[in-house]
Design an enzyme around this catalytic site. Structure first.
Site, PDB file in Angstrom:
ATOM      1  CB  SER A  39      22.298 -17.544  -1.923  1.00  0.00           C
ATOM      2  OG  SER A  39      22.336 -18.913  -2.266  1.00  0.00           O
TER       3      SER A  39
ATOM      4  CE1 TYR B 241      24.844 -15.478  -6.138  1.00  0.00           C
ATOM      5  CE2 TYR B 241      24.661 -17.666  -5.167  1.00  0.00           C
ATOM      6  CZ  TYR B 241      24.085 -16.473  -5.546  1.00  0.00           C
ATOM      7  OH  TYR B 241      22.743 -16.268  -5.333  1.00  0.00           O
TER       8      TYR B 241
HETATM    9  N1  LIG Z   1      17.521 -17.516  -8.867  1.00  0.00           N
HETATM   10  C1  LIG Z   1      17.854 -18.207  -7.779  1.00  0.00           C
HETATM   11  O1  LIG Z   1      17.665 -19.440  -7.713  1.00  0.00           O
HETATM   12  C2  LIG Z   1      18.450 -17.506  -6.577  1.00  0.00           C
HETATM   13  C3  LIG Z   1      18.713 -18.273  -5.424  1.00  0.00           C
HETATM   14  C4  LIG Z   1      19.245 -17.654  -4.311  1.00  0.00           C
HETATM   15  C5  LIG Z   1      19.488 -16.290  -4.336  1.00  0.00           C
HETATM   16  N2  LIG Z   1      19.236 -15.561  -5.463  1.00  0.00           N
HETATM   17  C6  LIG Z   1      19.527 -14.132  -5.438  1.00  0.00           C
HETATM   18  O2  LIG Z   1      18.389 -13.408  -5.853  1.00  0.00           O
HETATM   19  C7  LIG Z   1      18.794 -12.168  -6.446  1.00  0.00           C
HETATM   20  C8  LIG Z   1      18.125 -12.013  -7.793  1.00  0.00           C
HETATM   21  O3  LIG Z   1      18.535 -13.088  -8.619  1.00  0.00           O
HETATM   22  P1  LIG Z   1      17.772 -13.540  -9.950  1.00  0.00           P
HETATM   23  O4  LIG Z   1      17.686 -15.006  -9.889  1.00  0.00           O
HETATM   24  O5  LIG Z   1      16.573 -12.715 -10.155  1.00  0.00           O
HETATM   25  O6  LIG Z   1      18.905 -13.187 -11.024  1.00  0.00           O
HETATM   26  P2  LIG Z   1      18.843 -12.533 -12.481  1.00  0.00           P
HETATM   27  O7  LIG Z   1      17.588 -12.900 -13.175  1.00  0.00           O
HETATM   28  O8  LIG Z   1      20.162 -12.832 -13.084  1.00  0.00           O
HETATM   29  O9  LIG Z   1      18.743 -10.972 -12.150  1.00  0.00           O
HETATM   30  C9  LIG Z   1      19.805 -10.310 -11.501  1.00  0.00           C
HETATM   31  C10 LIG Z   1      19.500  -8.835 -11.476  1.00  0.00           C
HETATM   32  O10 LIG Z   1      20.604  -8.167 -10.860  1.00  0.00           O
HETATM   33  C11 LIG Z   1      21.004  -7.110 -11.705  1.00  0.00           C
HETATM   34  N3  LIG Z   1      22.396  -6.717 -11.524  1.00  0.00           N
HETATM   35  C12 LIG Z   1      23.512  -7.484 -11.599  1.00  0.00           C
HETATM   36  N4  LIG Z   1      24.599  -6.717 -11.403  1.00  0.00           N
HETATM   37  C13 LIG Z   1      24.158  -5.450 -11.192  1.00  0.00           C
HETATM   38  C14 LIG Z   1      24.789  -4.220 -10.923  1.00  0.00           C
HETATM   39  N5  LIG Z   1      26.125  -4.102 -10.848  1.00  0.00           N
HETATM   40  N6  LIG Z   1      24.020  -3.132 -10.751  1.00  0.00           N
HETATM   41  C15 LIG Z   1      22.669  -3.211 -10.815  1.00  0.00           C
HETATM   42  N7  LIG Z   1      22.008  -4.338 -11.100  1.00  0.00           N
HETATM   43  C16 LIG Z   1      22.761  -5.447 -11.264  1.00  0.00           C
HETATM   44  C17 LIG Z   1      20.734  -7.621 -13.104  1.00  0.00           C
HETATM   45  O11 LIG Z   1      20.748  -6.554 -14.036  1.00  0.00           O
HETATM   46  P3  LIG Z   1      21.128  -6.789 -15.602  1.00  0.00           P
HETATM   47  O12 LIG Z   1      19.868  -7.264 -16.263  1.00  0.00           O
HETATM   48  O13 LIG Z   1      21.558  -5.417 -16.047  1.00  0.00           O
HETATM   49  O14 LIG Z   1      22.232  -7.809 -15.645  1.00  0.00           O
HETATM   50  C18 LIG Z   1      19.360  -8.228 -12.887  1.00  0.00           C
HETATM   51  O15 LIG Z   1      18.378  -7.222 -12.853  1.00  0.00           O
HETATM   52  C19 LIG Z   1      20.326 -12.223  -6.521  1.00  0.00           C
HETATM   53  O16 LIG Z   1      20.894 -11.523  -5.454  1.00  0.00           O
HETATM   54  C20 LIG Z   1      20.620 -13.709  -6.390  1.00  0.00           C
HETATM   55  O17 LIG Z   1      21.907 -13.942  -5.865  1.00  0.00           O
HETATM   56  C21 LIG Z   1      18.731 -16.144  -6.575  1.00  0.00           C
END
Ligand SMILES: NC(=O)c1ccc[n+]([C@@H]2O[C@H](COP(=O)([O-])OP(=O)(O)OC[C@H]3O[C@@H](n4cnc5c(N)ncnc54)[C@H](OP(=O)(O)O)[C@@H]3O)[C@@H](O)[C@H]2O)c1
Length: 231
Positions: A140, A156
């Site tokens: 991020s 984070y």
């Molecule tokens: N959304 C944004 O604006 C944004 C911006 C910058 C970076 N990111 C990064 O992009 C990535 C995906 O984010 P997202 O926005 O798609 O978030 P999200 O919708 O909350 O999805 C997160 C995913 O990670 C999984 N997860 C969390 N802890 C885990 C663990 N211990 N073992 C296996 N799976 C685990 C969750 O599984 P569960 O369903 O079981 O919880 C879910 O599948 C992350 O690394 C986040 O930091 C996101």
């Protein structure tokens, strides 16, 4: 030895950006393993994507779960082209650095920084059997140090700074691999919220490019939208 079939593993692929990355990779001809800690959600995601997607149970915060998944995958494929370390969390109450608790800090670092490192260690032997192995760490811009912090989700952000350190170290240790960090931008997911400007398709695009199409000699960098950004 490497075969023609391109194989990817995406963690946290049951929803959000990870699901979309998995979906886009299958549409590019990859066979994709849907890494998810929740079996029901992981199987449902794989089913939704179709025959090219297979559920693989992985909790990235537990080394044993990671090692079991690596053993299991090694029984069904002879190589792995791409590991996308996408799973990530923001813990409740992560809103003030001076109020951070050891529990919040440890849980976040364990999932967002240690998890990807343990994943790389466990899957490196299978990745090394691919002709052009890649590790994509979903980071991020919140983890960037160059312009100072703004106070948003500090634990984070620190975990993503640490993840970027993991990327840099892995790139040095694995010269045959392409290892990069990538920011998807602010994306409409459970983590990003409904007010984010980017769709999951837009968020996934730069990750999929690094996983499938970027030059193999692009390594040890931090990118957004296919461009190198400062650490
Ligand atoms: N959304 C944004 O604006 C944004 C911006 C910058 C970076 N990111 C990064 O992009 C990535 C995906 O984010 P997202 O926005 O798609 O978030 P999200 O919708 O909350 O999805 C997160 C995913 O990670 C999984 N997860 C969390 N802890 C885990 C663990 N211990 N073992 C296996 N799976 C685990 C969750 O599984 P569960 O369903 O079981 O919880 C879910 O599948 C992350 O690394 C986040 O930091 C996101």
């Amino acid at each position: 030895m490497a075969t023609a079939e391109r194989i990817a593993l995406v963690t946290g692929a049951n929803k959000g950006i990870g699901f979309e990355v998995a979906r886009q990779l299958t549409s590019k001809g990859f066979r994709v393993f849907i890494g998810a800690r929740d079996e029901k959600a992981g199987r449902a995601a794989a089913k939704k994507i179709g025959a090219a997607a297979t559920f693989l149970k992985i909790d990235v915060s537990h080394q044993r779960s990671i090692q079991e998944a690596a053993k299991k995958l090694a029984r069904v494929v002879d190589h792995l082209d791409v590991l996308v370390n996408n799973a990530g969390i923001i813990v409740d109450g992560d809103d003030a650095i001076l109020k951070a608790t050891p529990g919040q800090f440890e849980e976040t670092m364990r999932t967002n920084a240690l998890g990807p490192l343990m994943m790389a260690e466990a899957f490196q032997p299978l990745l090394a059997k691919a002709s052009a192995p890649r590790i994509v760490n979903v980071s991020s811009s919140g983890g960037q140090l160059h312009d100072g912090a703004d106070g948003w989700s500090p634990i984070y952000c620190i975990s993503k700074t640490a993840l970027n350190g993991v990327t840099s170290q892995l790139a040095a240790a694995l010269p045959k691999f392409a290892v990069n960090s990538v920011c998807p931008g602010w994306v409409r997911t459970d983590m990003g919220g409904s007010g984010a400007p980017r769709s999951v398709a837009q968020g996934a695009e730069g990750i999929v490019w690094l996983a499938a199409d970027a030059p193999q000699n692009l390594t040890g960098k931090f990118l957004q939208d296919r461009k190198i950004i400062p650490w």
